[in-house]
Scaffold this motif. Structure first.
Motif: not given
Length: 188
Positions: A102-117
């Motif tokens: 709840g303290s995060l203002l945003a979460a950023v993900e770089v999509v994984s090549r091996s498990d994009p889902d």
């Protein structure tokens, strides 16, 4: 609820024992342990580093675009995730153990090549459940991404109501901050 918490704590103990010995990253969802088997590639890590650096140039003092540990965890929901970049106030990092999601203002993900889902499906469900207001995906497979925001309630739990797609080369707004997506690497 107590049964879910006990089950989660058992999975967490397993992850803590296994993580040093297995390649990749272990996370916990309501469905169980997720294992991204492949260690992040150079393109993945460079994307996270460039996004982090670009965010920190436009954010005010006291906020970080953090790319390290620890995880974010909600024991009651039974979820432990590790975003590639976490926008968080320095003061909210002064804790023992995992960060409060709840303290995060945003979460950023770089999509994984091996498990994009895991990024496009699993985390798209978990992050609004954890109360993270903005979720951003950068996908080096396609050179595209999405910003998800405006959490709302649904019969299946909280979900993001707003999705803004972008292609690499365009500016992207993450929360209150706009950064360039120029020169982000792609997977080969």
């Amino acid at each position: 609820m107590a049964m879910r918490k006990r089950s989660y704590l058992a999975m967490r103990a397993i992850v803590e024992r296994m993580q040093p010995a297995v390649p990749g990253k272990l996370e916990i969802t309501r469905e169980g342990i997720v294992h991204d088997r492949v260690s992040p590639s150079a393109a993945h890590e460079l994307t996270a580093a460039r996004v982090s650096r670009r965010l920190e140039k436009v954010m005010p003092e006291g906020l970080l675009a953090h790319t390290g540990t620890p995880d974010v965890e909600d024991v009651h929901e039974g979820v432990m995730r590790h975003p590639d970049v976490m926008v968080i106030a320095e003061a909210d990092m002064e804790v023992e153990g995992s960060f409060d999601p709840g303290s995060l203002l945003a979460a950023v993900e770089v999509v994984s090549r091996s498990d994009p889902d895991n990024d496009w499906v699993g985390k798209m469900q978990d992050y609004p459940l954890l109360g993270i207001p903005v979720y951003v995906l950068f996908d080096p497979r396609t050179g595209e991404g999405a910003v998800l925001s405006d959490t709302h309630s649904t019969p299946n739990g909280p979900r993001y109501a707003t999705r803004t797609d972008f292609v690499y080369g365009e500016d992207v707004t993450i929360g209150e901050w706009t950064i360039s997506t120029d020169n982000l690497p792609r997977y080969r």
